[in-house]
Design a protein around this motif. Sequence first.
Motif, PDB file in Angstrom:
ATOM      1  N   LYS A  94      80.607   9.440 -33.608  1.00  0.00           N
ATOM      2  CA  LYS A  94      79.435  10.751 -33.288  1.00  0.00           C
ATOM      3  C   LYS A  94      80.395  11.646 -32.431  1.00  0.00           C
ATOM      4  O   LYS A  94      79.841  12.755 -32.680  1.00  0.00           O
ATOM      5  N   LEU A  95      81.079  11.125 -31.562  1.00  0.00           N
ATOM      6  CA  LEU A  95      81.816  12.133 -30.809  1.00  0.00           C
ATOM      7  C   LEU A  95      83.011  12.766 -31.533  1.00  0.00           C
ATOM      8  O   LEU A  95      83.297  13.992 -31.212  1.00  0.00           O
ATOM      9  N   ALA A  96      83.303  12.386 -32.652  1.00  0.00           N
ATOM     10  CA  ALA A  96      84.317  12.942 -33.262  1.00  0.00           C
ATOM     11  C   ALA A  96      83.728  14.203 -34.441  1.00  0.00           C
ATOM     12  O   ALA A  96      84.337  15.095 -34.905  1.00  0.00           O
ATOM     13  N   THR A  97      82.508  14.002 -34.847  1.00  0.00           N
ATOM     14  CA  THR A  97      81.759  14.831 -35.490  1.00  0.00           C
ATOM     15  C   THR A  97      80.920  15.833 -34.914  1.00  0.00           C
ATOM     16  O   THR A  97      80.499  16.905 -35.501  1.00  0.00           O
ATOM     17  N   ASN A  98      80.601  15.642 -33.804  1.00  0.00           N
ATOM     18  CA  ASN A  98      79.812  16.581 -33.077  1.00  0.00           C
ATOM     19  C   ASN A  98      80.556  17.354 -31.929  1.00  0.00           C
ATOM     20  O   ASN A  98      80.702  16.732 -30.828  1.00  0.00           O
ATOM     21  N   ALA A  99      80.935  18.422 -32.376  1.00  0.00           N
ATOM     22  CA  ALA A  99      81.815  19.259 -31.418  1.00  0.00           C
ATOM     23  C   ALA A  99      81.335  19.628 -30.086  1.00  0.00           C
ATOM     24  O   ALA A  99      81.742  19.439 -28.992  1.00  0.00           O
ATOM     25  N   ARG A 100      79.990  20.039 -30.244  1.00  0.00           N
ATOM     26  CA  ARG A 100      79.193  20.410 -28.813  1.00  0.00           C
ATOM     27  C   ARG A 100      79.015  19.128 -28.012  1.00  0.00           C
ATOM     28  O   ARG A 100      79.367  19.283 -26.766  1.00  0.00           O
ATOM     29  N   LEU A 101      78.738  18.103 -28.541  1.00  0.00           N
ATOM     30  CA  LEU A 101      78.372  16.869 -27.586  1.00  0.00           C
ATOM     31  C   LEU A 101      79.950  16.354 -27.168  1.00  0.00           C
ATOM     32  O   LEU A 101      80.059  16.147 -25.766  1.00  0.00           O
ATOM     33  N   ARG A 102      80.996  16.487 -28.137  1.00  0.00           N
ATOM     34  CA  ARG A 102      82.247  16.188 -27.679  1.00  0.00           C
ATOM     35  C   ARG A 102      82.665  16.745 -26.502  1.00  0.00           C
ATOM     36  O   ARG A 102      83.392  16.487 -25.185  1.00  0.00           O
ATOM     37  N   ALA A 103      82.482  18.195 -26.472  1.00  0.00           N
ATOM     38  CA  ALA A 103      82.930  19.001 -25.393  1.00  0.00           C
ATOM     39  C   ALA A 103      82.109  18.751 -24.155  1.00  0.00           C
ATOM     40  O   ALA A 103      82.807  18.842 -23.050  1.00  0.00           O
ATOM     41  N   ARG A 149      68.733  12.837 -19.939  1.00  0.00           N
ATOM     42  CA  ARG A 149      67.926  13.669 -19.195  1.00  0.00           C
ATOM     43  C   ARG A 149      67.920  15.276 -19.138  1.00  0.00           C
ATOM     44  O   ARG A 149      66.853  15.788 -19.512  1.00  0.00           O
ATOM     45  N   ASP A 150      69.186  15.607 -19.843  1.00  0.00           N
ATOM     46  CA  ASP A 150      69.020  17.052 -20.269  1.00  0.00           C
ATOM     47  C   ASP A 150      68.876  17.560 -21.574  1.00  0.00           C
ATOM     48  O   ASP A 150      68.170  18.651 -21.688  1.00  0.00           O
ATOM     49  N   PHE A 151      68.790  16.281 -22.316  1.00  0.00           N
ATOM     50  CA  PHE A 151      68.239  16.686 -23.900  1.00  0.00           C
ATOM     51  C   PHE A 151      67.409  15.516 -24.413  1.00  0.00           C
ATOM     52  O   PHE A 151      67.828  14.892 -25.254  1.00  0.00           O
ATOM     53  N   PRO A 152      66.167  15.521 -23.616  1.00  0.00           N
ATOM     54  CA  PRO A 152      65.325  14.207 -24.006  1.00  0.00           C
ATOM     55  C   PRO A 152      64.991  14.238 -25.310  1.00  0.00           C
ATOM     56  O   PRO A 152      64.570  13.323 -25.987  1.00  0.00           O
ATOM     57  N   GLU A 153      64.704  15.666 -25.970  1.00  0.00           N
ATOM     58  CA  GLU A 153      64.145  15.794 -27.597  1.00  0.00           C
ATOM     59  C   GLU A 153      65.411  15.820 -28.454  1.00  0.00           C
ATOM     60  O   GLU A 153      65.014  16.289 -29.540  1.00  0.00           O
ATOM     61  N   ASP A 154      66.565  15.787 -27.907  1.00  0.00           N
ATOM     62  CA  ASP A 154      67.625  16.036 -28.831  1.00  0.00           C
ATOM     63  C   ASP A 154      68.470  14.841 -28.989  1.00  0.00           C
ATOM     64  O   ASP A 154      69.456  14.589 -28.190  1.00  0.00           O
ATOM     65  N   PRO A 155      68.402  14.001 -30.016  1.00  0.00           N
ATOM     66  CA  PRO A 155      69.234  12.817 -30.093  1.00  0.00           C
ATOM     67  C   PRO A 155      70.445  12.898 -30.382  1.00  0.00           C
ATOM     68  O   PRO A 155      71.414  12.219 -30.200  1.00  0.00           O
ATOM     69  N   GLU A 156      70.868  14.239 -31.177  1.00  0.00           N
ATOM     70  CA  GLU A 156      72.157  14.497 -31.500  1.00  0.00           C
ATOM     71  C   GLU A 156      73.240  14.776 -30.219  1.00  0.00           C
ATOM     72  O   GLU A 156      74.288  15.010 -30.117  1.00  0.00           O
ATOM     73  N   MET A 157      72.378  15.038 -29.033  1.00  0.00           N
ATOM     74  CA  MET A 157      73.174  15.412 -27.829  1.00  0.00           C
ATOM     75  C   MET A 157      73.195  14.278 -26.955  1.00  0.00           C
ATOM     76  O   MET A 157      73.154  14.432 -25.482  1.00  0.00           O
ATOM     77  N   GLN A 158      72.699  13.164 -27.315  1.00  0.00           N
ATOM     78  CA  GLN A 158      72.703  11.911 -26.455  1.00  0.00           C
ATOM     79  C   GLN A 158      73.974  10.990 -27.009  1.00  0.00           C
ATOM     80  O   GLN A 158      73.759  10.785 -28.310  1.00  0.00           O
ATOM     81  N   VAL A 159      74.508  10.020 -26.297  1.00  0.00           N
ATOM     82  CA  VAL A 159      75.323   9.031 -26.663  1.00  0.00           C
ATOM     83  C   VAL A 159      75.436   7.879 -25.806  1.00  0.00           C
ATOM     84  O   VAL A 159      75.024   8.132 -24.478  1.00  0.00           O
ATOM     85  N   SER A 160      75.712   6.847 -25.910  1.00  0.00           N
ATOM     86  CA  SER A 160      75.543   5.649 -25.200  1.00  0.00           C
ATOM     87  C   SER A 160      77.094   5.476 -24.376  1.00  0.00           C
ATOM     88  O   SER A 160      78.079   6.176 -24.899  1.00  0.00           O
TER      89      SER A 160
END
Length: 384
Positions: free
Chosen positions: A128-137, A158-169
């Motif tokens: 996920k961190l390889a394909t999502n540049a915004r999340l990786r940054a 907490r910052d992106f409760p409605e955006d699973p693409e900006m969440q990572v374990s």
Amino acid sequence: MAGLALRFRLDLVQQAWDGFQAGQFASEVGERIGVDRTTAKRMLVAAGGVRPRRGRNLQGRYLSFAEREETAVGVAAGESVRSIAARIGRAPSTVSRELTRNTVRGRYRASVAQVTAMGRAVRPKPAKLATNARLRARVEADLAKRRSPEQIAGRLRRDFPEDPEMQVSAETIYQSLYVQSRGALKQELVRCLRTGRALRHPSRKAGQRKNRIPNMVNIVERPAEALDRAVPGHWEGDLIIGAGNQSAIGTLVERSSNFTMLVPLPDGYKPDQVAPALTRKIQQLPEQLRGTLTWDQGPEMRDWEQVRIDTGIEVFFCDPHSPWQRGINENTNGLLRQYFPKGTPLAGFSEAHLDAVAAELNDRPRKRLEFQTPNEVIGNVLLR
């Protein structure tokens, strides 16, 4: 994972990891799977200290390794596809497909076919961190602030409760740091983690670490008089390690007085070198000061029972990863680094030199002793 498959048979890699996670040393893992210690260690390093994903269970329509070995024998003997299929109980089309897919440069080998099949079965998803540049940054920026993966993952939720693409374990962050084949986070960011390790330590299943010290007696069984430090004769011991883990000095500290003794180990610090050196040093003490000795669970104390027999001192062992149970000794080892900085080879110091260092420490006033020296406190004991 693909790079690992090219270097090592994946079935052996998984067996090696079973051993690492059971707490075995690289030498024990190597013996278990039939390779040397260095090769076993390379399996750990190649994966970044993170267990590679297991391939799907290759059963049913997939050939087993034993069937592939039988197939290889048949091919080498010039058997037909139908003959091999009849012998292993498979359809001719299955054997034909196996040979087509796994014959390399005109040669079919069971081990290569097994590795190739297991590698195909993994079918890893892009990280996920390889394909999502915004999340990786965002993750890289937070790591640079020395936030832990757990803190980063929690804050993202907490910052992106409605955006699973900006969440990572947190585990995904760790794996992206340590497993470079995933092509996500820069490996140099591991320096921002609290441990700063370049290699992740494999997690071990509770209770499975192999006990390296036979019949050891836990610290909870130590006499109560040793705990309050009012009665002299109770010691804490450890090693300070020299450059490249090639040399060591033994340290003994008396709990009530902070009196320190240093044990030379000129030939190394294996169990059969530590026990006689420790015995000889303890035998220099009057019997009234040979009460107990508390040590950590280092393998150098394998022969502790012989030390007890030869000196009359009772030996107890701390819990794993509990240096505070020998706090006085830990503090003293810190003071000794003034004399023996980290990275110093320790095998060349004579016993006379070590005794001189201990004498200087024992003549140093201590706040805990109301600015008496360890020499004065231990001297008062001996004069009673």
